[in-house]
Write an enzyme that holds these catalytic residues in place. Structure first.
Site, PDB file in Angstrom:
ATOM      1  N   ASP A  61      11.380 -13.647  12.207  1.00  0.00           N
ATOM      2  CA  ASP A  61      10.392 -12.583  12.007  1.00  0.00           C
ATOM      3  C   ASP A  61      10.480 -11.644  13.209  1.00  0.00           C
ATOM      4  O   ASP A  61      10.167 -12.031  14.341  1.00  0.00           O
ATOM      5  CB  ASP A  61       8.996 -13.222  11.904  1.00  0.00           C
ATOM      6  CG  ASP A  61       7.904 -12.172  11.708  1.00  0.00           C
ATOM      7  OD1 ASP A  61       8.171 -10.972  11.882  1.00  0.00           O
ATOM      8  OD2 ASP A  61       6.769 -12.587  11.391  1.00  0.00           O
TER       9      ASP A  61
ATOM     10  N   SER B 136      13.114   6.906   6.513  1.00  0.00           N
ATOM     11  CA  SER B 136      12.860   7.191   5.105  1.00  0.00           C
ATOM     12  C   SER B 136      12.553   8.680   5.013  1.00  0.00           C
ATOM     13  O   SER B 136      12.053   9.276   5.971  1.00  0.00           O
ATOM     14  CB  SER B 136      11.650   6.402   4.612  1.00  0.00           C
ATOM     15  OG  SER B 136      11.175   6.955   3.388  1.00  0.00           O
TER      16      SER B 136
ATOM     17  N   LYS C 121       7.759   5.688   9.806  1.00  0.00           N
ATOM     18  CA  LYS C 121       9.122   6.210   9.646  1.00  0.00           C
ATOM     19  C   LYS C 121       9.310   7.496  10.457  1.00  0.00           C
ATOM     20  O   LYS C 121      10.416   7.796  10.904  1.00  0.00           O
ATOM     21  CB  LYS C 121       9.432   6.429   8.162  1.00  0.00           C
ATOM     22  CG  LYS C 121       9.503   5.120   7.359  1.00  0.00           C
ATOM     23  CD  LYS C 121      10.594   4.190   7.888  1.00  0.00           C
ATOM     24  CE  LYS C 121      10.811   2.988   6.976  1.00  0.00           C
ATOM     25  NZ  LYS C 121      11.904   2.115   7.444  1.00  0.00           N
TER      26      LYS C 121
ATOM     27  N   TYR D 255       3.131   4.067   6.206  1.00  0.00           N
ATOM     28  CA  TYR D 255       4.599   4.071   6.056  1.00  0.00           C
ATOM     29  C   TYR D 255       5.191   5.368   6.620  1.00  0.00           C
ATOM     30  O   TYR D 255       6.145   5.339   7.405  1.00  0.00           O
ATOM     31  CB  TYR D 255       4.943   3.915   4.576  1.00  0.00           C
ATOM     32  CG  TYR D 255       6.420   3.735   4.276  1.00  0.00           C
ATOM     33  CD1 TYR D 255       7.085   2.571   4.640  1.00  0.00           C
ATOM     34  CD2 TYR D 255       7.141   4.726   3.608  1.00  0.00           C
ATOM     35  CE1 TYR D 255       8.433   2.399   4.353  1.00  0.00           C
ATOM     36  CE2 TYR D 255       8.488   4.557   3.322  1.00  0.00           C
ATOM     37  CZ  TYR D 255       9.119   3.397   3.689  1.00  0.00           C
ATOM     38  OH  TYR D 255      10.459   3.226   3.406  1.00  0.00           O
TER      39      TYR D 255
END
Ligand code: NAD
Length: 234
Positions: free
Chosen positions: A56, A131, A147, A143
């Site tokens: 992890d 992204s 990014k 998100y």
């Protein structure tokens, strides 16, 4: 021949990147927290030398395990920070836990890994899988922020590590993997209709770009979009 680290190697894009790099004769240290990593590594063992680190990357132990593997093997030439997650929610419903988790996996882990691994690299490249959401996606707050942060990390490290190591980011649009399967079908269809190429991208197409950036000796600090023309306006 030196080694390449690929994170998120058990996922859709990570598996394609691993296969592409193996075809090119690179030796691979594959990292993922998912047990499916073992199968990806086993499939590649006939084509190249492979080490699998199930870890992890949000934990100090996970980062240390990758570092230890690289130390044991010697020469590192390429790091692909590909592991990433989404936990989408309206801003009013976004829990602190899901904000922190997305930031930690998508941004904190690449930072910690690069910081730990770059001293072990004589030369080479780092490729960060950002992204197209870094431009700001509707409904993807944590998100998009993570990014976007990864683009900042890419540019700051490109300056810091030049001319020894090149650091670039890839900003994929909609790519056909487990991550995009979780989007409701009717929403996905609308998204595909807005793409000039009229389809989702394939993980192999992203992998080809990783391969290009790994050996593009005069490109650093750039963000390359691979999105079927979504940046175009009609
Ligand atoms: N699929 C898309 O449309 C798309 C678009 C743009 C960007 N991306 C980015 O591409 C990358 C790969 O996405 P994908 O579509 O292959 O997703 P995926 O879910 O298939 O793979 C992601 C992998 O990351 C691993 N991972 C997650 N958290 C981890 C952790 N803490 N430690 C170690 N491994 C961890 C998962 O186990 C999984 O195998 C991600 O960074 C994603 O944000 C994907």
């Amino acid at each position: 021949m030196s080694w390449a680290v690929v994170t998120g190697a058990a996922g859709g894009i990570g598996t394609a990147i691993s296969h592409r790099l193996a075809e090119e004769g690179r030796r691979l240290i594959l990292v993922d927290m998912a047990p499916a990593l073992a199968k990806v590594a086993a499939d590649l063992e006939t084509s190249t030398m492979v080490r699998a680190v199930q870890a992890d990357l949000t934990t100090e132990g996970g980062i240390r395990a990758v570092h230890a593997e690289v130390l044991e093997l010697g020469s590192l030439e390429l790091v692909v920070n590909n592991a990433g997650i989404t936990r989408d929610a309206r801003l009013t419903n976004l829990s602190e836990e899901n904000f922190d988790l997305v930031m930690d996996v998508n941004l904190g882990a690449p930072l910690r890994l690069v910081e730990r691994l770059h001293p072990l690299m004589e030369a080479g490249a780092i490729v960060n899988i950002s992204s197209r959401a870094y431009l700001g996606n509707f409904g993807q707050y944590n998100y998009s922020m993570s990014k976007g942060g990864l683009v900042g990390l890419t540019r700051a490290y490109a300056l810091r590590l030049a001319p020894r190591i090149r650091v670039n980011a890839i900003a994929p649009g909609l790519i056909g993997t487990e991550m995009t399967k979780s989007i409701p079908a009717e929403v996905r269809e609308k998204m595909v209709a807005a793409i000039p190429m009229q389809r989702m991208g394939a993980p192999e197409e992203v992998a080809a770009l990783v391969s290009y950036l790994a050996s593009a000796t005069y490109i650093t600090g750039e963000v390359i979009t691979i999105g079927g023309g979504r940046s175009l306006s009609r």
